[in-house]
Design an enzyme around this catalytic site. Structure first.
Site: not given
Ligand code: AMP
Ligand code: ZN
Length: 111
Positions: A99, A92, A95, A97, A7
């Site tokens: 990939h 992690t 929100h 997302h 967010c």
């Molecule tokens: P997940 O582990 O599936 O929740 O994916 C979260 C992803 O967010 C991971 O691949 C992280 O490398 C990525 N991530 C965390 N912080 C940032 C950020 N500030 N900008 C871009 N990607 C991020």
């Molecule tokens: Zn959010």
């Protein structure tokens, strides 16, 4: 959601390398890429995960996949779409997302 990393990326409080944006969806480069091309596609609205998709927000998810299809056109040879949901999957950032991984042949294991 005040405390949500993505967010904050949507609001611009945290910078990101945007590759696509419209009124409801944002795509940006993953900060820790697991493939030559690693993009995250998110709805701007806070949906916690794939487990929280409902008839009220599923159009947003469909739109995420339209964006994924558009971005995927640049990825010769194909790409992978992954959404980790909950702790067992290693989510992690709570929100929703997606990939997008591509740019080279991928291992069958998903990082
Ligand atoms: P997940 O582990 O599936 O929740 O994916 C979260 C992803 O967010 C991971 O691949 C992280 O490398 C990525 N991530 C965390 N912080 C940032 C950020 N500030 N900008 C871009 N990607 C991020
Ligand atoms: Zn959010």
């Amino acid at each position: 959601m005040a405390d949500c990393l993505f967010c904050k990326i949507v609001s611009g409080d945290i910078p990101s390398q945007k590759v696509y944006e419209d009124e409801t969806v944002l795509a940006f480069r993953d900060i820790n890429p697991q493939a030559p091309v690693h993009i995250l596609v998110i709805p701007k609205a806070h949906i916690e995960s794939a487990a929280c998709v409902t008839p009220d927000n599923s159009a947003l998810v469909a739109h995420c996949f339209e964006v994924i299809a558009q971005l995927g056109k640049e990825l010769e040879g194909g790409f992978r779409v992954v959404s980790n949901c909950g702790p067992n999957a290693g989510q992690t950032v709570p929100h929703l997302h997606f990939h997008i991984l591509g740019g080279a042949p991928l291992s069958l294991e998903m990082a």
